[in-house]
Design an enzyme around this catalytic site. Sequence first.
Site, mmCIF file in Angstrom:
data_model
loop_
_atom_site.group_PDB
_atom_site.id
_atom_site.type_symbol
_atom_site.label_atom_id
_atom_site.label_comp_id
_atom_site.label_asym_id
_atom_site.label_seq_id
_atom_site.Cartn_x
_atom_site.Cartn_y
_atom_site.Cartn_z
ATOM 1 N N LEU A 1 11.697 -3.804 22.522
ATOM 2 C CA LEU A 1 13.098 -3.724 22.046
ATOM 3 C C LEU A 1 12.854 -2.614 20.918
ATOM 4 C CD1 LEU A 1 16.644 -5.041 21.709
ATOM 5 C CD2 LEU A 1 15.841 -3.289 23.288
ATOM 6 N N GLY A 2 11.525 -2.720 20.323
ATOM 7 C CA GLY A 2 10.579 -1.698 19.381
ATOM 8 C C GLY A 2 11.085 -2.399 18.009
ATOM 9 N N LYS B 1 27.437 -1.337 28.214
ATOM 10 C CA LYS B 1 28.053 -2.074 27.805
ATOM 11 C C LYS B 1 27.734 -2.807 27.098
ATOM 12 C CE LYS B 1 30.411 -2.342 32.112
ATOM 13 N NZ LYS B 1 31.266 -2.245 32.178
ATOM 14 N N CYS C 1 -16.942 0.079 18.709
ATOM 15 C CA CYS C 1 -17.168 -0.752 18.650
ATOM 16 C C CYS C 1 -18.255 -1.363 19.739
ATOM 17 C CB CYS C 1 -15.964 -1.849 18.448
ATOM 18 S SG CYS C 1 -16.620 -4.008 17.851
ATOM 19 N N MET D 1 -20.209 1.889 20.782
ATOM 20 C CA MET D 1 -21.266 2.183 20.114
ATOM 21 C C MET D 1 -22.852 1.114 20.934
ATOM 22 S SD MET D 1 -22.778 1.467 15.958
ATOM 23 C CE MET D 1 -24.170 -0.266 16.530
ATOM 24 N N ARG E 1 -18.681 -9.638 17.554
ATOM 25 C CA ARG E 1 -19.847 -10.815 17.461
ATOM 26 C C ARG E 1 -21.443 -10.424 17.707
ATOM 27 N NH1 ARG E 1 -17.094 -13.234 20.607
ATOM 28 N NH2 ARG E 1 -16.034 -14.829 19.654
ATOM 29 N N HIS F 1 -14.015 -0.546 13.531
ATOM 30 C CA HIS F 1 -12.526 0.274 14.089
ATOM 31 C C HIS F 1 -11.758 0.812 13.365
ATOM 32 C CE1 HIS F 1 -12.788 -3.015 18.113
ATOM 33 N NE2 HIS F 1 -13.374 -3.503 16.936
ATOM 34 N N GLU G 1 -9.646 3.357 14.067
ATOM 35 C CA GLU G 1 -8.849 3.286 14.507
ATOM 36 C C GLU G 1 -7.414 2.825 13.825
ATOM 37 O OE1 GLU G 1 -10.636 1.282 16.186
ATOM 38 O OE2 GLU G 1 -9.989 -0.498 17.669
HETATM 39 N N1 GLN Z 1 -17.628 -7.550 22.639
HETATM 40 C C1 GLN Z 1 -18.755 -6.921 21.771
HETATM 41 C C2 GLN Z 1 -18.642 -7.820 20.543
HETATM 42 O O1 GLN Z 1 -18.688 -8.923 20.337
HETATM 43 C C3 GLN Z 1 -17.749 -5.803 21.309
HETATM 44 C C4 GLN Z 1 -16.574 -6.046 20.735
HETATM 45 C C5 GLN Z 1 -15.603 -5.091 20.301
HETATM 46 O O2 GLN Z 1 -16.019 -4.051 21.046
HETATM 47 N N2 GLN Z 1 -14.107 -5.172 19.598
HETATM 48 O O3 GLN Z 1 -19.381 -7.368 19.526
#
Ligand code: GLN
Length: 530
Positions: free
Chosen positions: A14-15, A187, A381, A384, A462, A507, A509
Amino acid sequence: MKYIFVTGGVVSSLGKGLAAASLGTLLEHRGLRVTLQKLDPYLNVDPGTMNPLQHGEVYVLADGAETDLDLGHYERFTKCVLTRDNNLTSGQVYETVLAKERRGDYLGKTVQVIPHITDEIKNRIRTLEQAGNADVLITEIGGTTGDIEGLPFLEAIRQFILQVGHENAILLHVTLVPYIKAAGELKTKPTQQSVAKLREIGLQPEVLICRTEKPLEEDVREKLSLYCNVPISSVIEARDVENSIYEFPLMLQAEGLDEKVCKLLHLETPPADMERWKMIVHSIVHPSRRVKIAVVGKYVELQDAYKSIYESLCHAGGANDCGVDLEIVDAEQIEAEGAEIFLNGVGGILVPGGFGDRGTEGKVAAARYARENKIPFLGICLGMQIATIEFARNVCGLEGANSTEFDAATPHPVIALLDEQKEVAGKGGSMRLGSWPAVLKAGSLAHKIYGQAEIAERHRHRYEFNSTYRAQMEEKGFIISGTSPNGSLVEMIEHRDHPWFVAVQFHPEFLSKPEAPHPLFDEFIRASLG
Ligand code: GLN
């Protein structure tokens, strides 16, 4: 501190998170310091181990906590910087209580849901008060009223409100008022029943936030008020937003939600000044041009799996007076049919994060297509790592180059685990998580984009770039433009012979907001327009 609890009724999705975040925006614009918290009834300790298709993206905080994606809304809609204390799961509650039991902290008592589990929940709400950096805490409870697993949380809230008093803590219930076509009517019964469920356990919502497709007419509001035992002025209409989730705070403000909440909590503040927010929403909703961005991923079925990336593209679009048309491409389809048919004609290509080898060859093909056709490319991530593999294979001639995540026996492990990580067994144990500093190479595109030489960005991965291949790749035009401060870890790369090819091990984002788009997304969109 003042407390606002947010529950949801009738159906999920429902947000609720957006409603909580939007209220946060409004209160912040009234001059209050706000923080937000999510209580998740599931038994996982955190969502880090859940499939994104189950649960949507895992949102990572600065301190490295892996959390529910609603925390992303909270950080995007407000100025708060959240910590691991802001997301609590049943798994964590039980983990803590059971550890105490084993230590003998309960002195021989029978350990029970009430009071031991509920006390632990209340402690975790109090923790945020002790942090002392907010006037108001908005706590969202995951799930839907009536769920068995949510009961301990609701009981804890009942006790909590009783203890701090109704002038300090209120309950908002986000509910659905469905339109039944055959009857031509909205309703109210589902809402009546979900509020009845709350009242059964001693909770009376002070405010109803009603999700609806059609306007709530006076008679519907009266009915909701009467049957749900809330004043008519506390029945808030929340229509589906037309163009952008960032319109939601404005809609709630028009319905008087923040005014109402402040009155109930005896908070005296000037009205929220939303002029700047309105301008930002306007530029997101009414751009004068458009750009097509391909996102090549594998969790393409679910909108929520790359939530923060889509939001960041939207913020950057707003900043560039440009609407972003997302072309969500399934990497496995590129494997089957080639990159050309999916990527021909797009303005920019983005390869997001991911785990496991499904679809990786399709992503490598996408990175190659971007490099060869000089299309702006942003790798995030895994993106790259993919760009590194592609360059190693196709420019440096390192045949079979790969990440050891996808091919343990690769002759050229250009992406690999660091030696010290190899010992760690538990999933999650060896992850590099949370905010890490990086330094940028003078004169690089990265340096130009950020306008500064030192940055900090959030990580969740990782594997790492394998530094044994540095010199060999740099020689061919692979630029390592960002590293950890001691130079050992590669954090950003770009291509010398390409107008805009940037990939990052972190990341970005998780740091973009409508009011402050992230420079990487901002410049990626600008480049994609050009
Ligand atoms: N699978 C990759 C790692 O573990 C990239 C992880 C990701 O993109 N968050 O390094």
